[in-house]
Design an enzyme around this catalytic site. Sequence first.
Site, mmCIF file in Angstrom:
data_model
loop_
_atom_site.group_PDB
_atom_site.id
_atom_site.type_symbol
_atom_site.label_atom_id
_atom_site.label_comp_id
_atom_site.label_asym_id
_atom_site.label_seq_id
_atom_site.Cartn_x
_atom_site.Cartn_y
_atom_site.Cartn_z
ATOM 1 N N GLY A 46 0.828 -1.197 0.000
ATOM 2 C CA GLY A 46 0.000 0.000 0.000
ATOM 3 C C GLY A 46 0.863 1.249 0.000
ATOM 4 O O GLY A 46 1.986 1.235 0.511
ATOM 5 N N GLN A 51 2.838 9.913 1.288
ATOM 6 C CA GLN A 51 4.176 9.320 1.393
ATOM 7 C C GLN A 51 5.109 9.709 0.252
ATOM 8 O O GLN A 51 6.309 9.467 0.326
ATOM 9 C CB GLN A 51 4.072 7.780 1.436
ATOM 10 C CG GLN A 51 3.383 7.278 2.702
ATOM 11 C CD GLN A 51 3.233 5.768 2.650
ATOM 12 O OE1 GLN A 51 2.264 5.249 2.127
ATOM 13 N NE2 GLN A 51 4.204 5.052 3.194
ATOM 14 N N CYS A 92 5.839 -0.211 7.292
ATOM 15 C CA CYS A 92 5.459 0.927 6.460
ATOM 16 C C CYS A 92 6.665 1.349 5.634
ATOM 17 O O CYS A 92 7.775 1.408 6.159
ATOM 18 C CB CYS A 92 5.004 2.078 7.365
ATOM 19 S SG CYS A 92 4.545 3.565 6.459
ATOM 20 N N LEU A 93 6.439 1.644 4.354
ATOM 21 C CA LEU A 93 7.548 2.049 3.488
ATOM 22 C C LEU A 93 8.184 3.361 3.959
ATOM 23 O O LEU A 93 9.333 3.626 3.637
ATOM 24 C CB LEU A 93 7.061 2.191 2.035
ATOM 25 C CG LEU A 93 6.578 0.889 1.382
ATOM 26 C CD1 LEU A 93 6.047 1.161 -0.026
ATOM 27 C CD2 LEU A 93 7.685 -0.149 1.355
ATOM 28 N N HIS A 134 -4.527 1.379 7.696
ATOM 29 C CA HIS A 134 -3.156 1.911 7.743
ATOM 30 C C HIS A 134 -2.978 3.048 6.724
ATOM 31 O O HIS A 134 -2.493 4.127 7.059
ATOM 32 C CB HIS A 134 -2.179 0.756 7.479
ATOM 33 C CG HIS A 134 -0.738 1.164 7.393
ATOM 34 N ND1 HIS A 134 0.216 0.687 8.271
ATOM 35 C CD2 HIS A 134 -0.086 1.989 6.535
ATOM 36 C CE1 HIS A 134 1.400 1.215 7.947
ATOM 37 N NE2 HIS A 134 1.238 2.006 6.894
ATOM 38 N N GLU A 135 -3.393 2.802 5.487
ATOM 39 C CA GLU A 135 -3.183 3.797 4.419
ATOM 40 C C GLU A 135 -4.022 5.057 4.633
ATOM 41 O O GLU A 135 -3.569 6.166 4.375
ATOM 42 C CB GLU A 135 -3.484 3.194 3.039
ATOM 43 C CG GLU A 135 -2.575 2.050 2.620
ATOM 44 C CD GLU A 135 -1.098 2.342 2.777
ATOM 45 O OE1 GLU A 135 -0.675 3.496 2.584
ATOM 46 O OE2 GLU A 135 -0.348 1.406 3.102
ATOM 47 N N HIS A 138 -2.481 7.589 6.835
ATOM 48 C CA HIS A 138 -1.483 8.449 6.179
ATOM 49 C C HIS A 138 -2.134 9.726 5.660
ATOM 50 O O HIS A 138 -1.545 10.807 5.734
ATOM 51 C CB HIS A 138 -0.842 7.712 4.992
ATOM 52 C CG HIS A 138 0.268 6.779 5.362
ATOM 53 N ND1 HIS A 138 1.398 7.196 6.029
ATOM 54 C CD2 HIS A 138 0.436 5.457 5.141
ATOM 55 C CE1 HIS A 138 2.214 6.152 6.208
ATOM 56 N NE2 HIS A 138 1.645 5.083 5.684
HETATM 57 NI NI NI Z 1 2.487 3.173 5.660
#
Ligand code: NI
Length: 168
Positions: A46, A51, A92-93, A134-135, A138
């Site tokens: 995701g 991000q 998480c990236l 989660h996304e 963000h």
């Molecule tokens: Ni994330």
Amino acid sequence: MALLKIIKHPDPKLRKKAAAVTEITPELLTLADDMLETMYAAPGIGLAATQIGRQLSLVVIDISEEKDQPLTLINPLITKLSSGVVVNEEGCLSVPGIYEEVERAESVTLNYTNSEGEEIELETDGVLAICIQHELEHLDGKLFVDHLSRLKQERIRKKLLKQQKESM
Ligand code: NI
């Protein structure tokens, strides 16, 4: 298509709130494609526009093994969270190398616009429900580490700052 730079915690850009997408333009669709390519290359399941430094209500997700079921969520909104919860290890990236357990609602109902401009209602559970929660955080300027204790958050922040310094 192009690979985009993923912003890393604790960059303040990750704390900005997304604005609603008002029109599905070719530029927006290109951005979504680039986000998918960036997510697959990372690799991740995701990625939110926040991000990559864009304050837009746009998320891409693909939880499939084959990486052939991309979801583009425009202006996603959770309308229902189950009272039942699950605890899962998340990463998480934007928070590389950190994996911690987070409690989430077991199932969600999500409303969003897809890349064809259609309004979709999706009821789901499992990994997809967790990924959606989660996304969407963000887009609110939140990170999964915000769910952890202050002490853990501080340790993670310092660890990432050290990593970033060393890689410069
Ligand atoms: Ni994330």
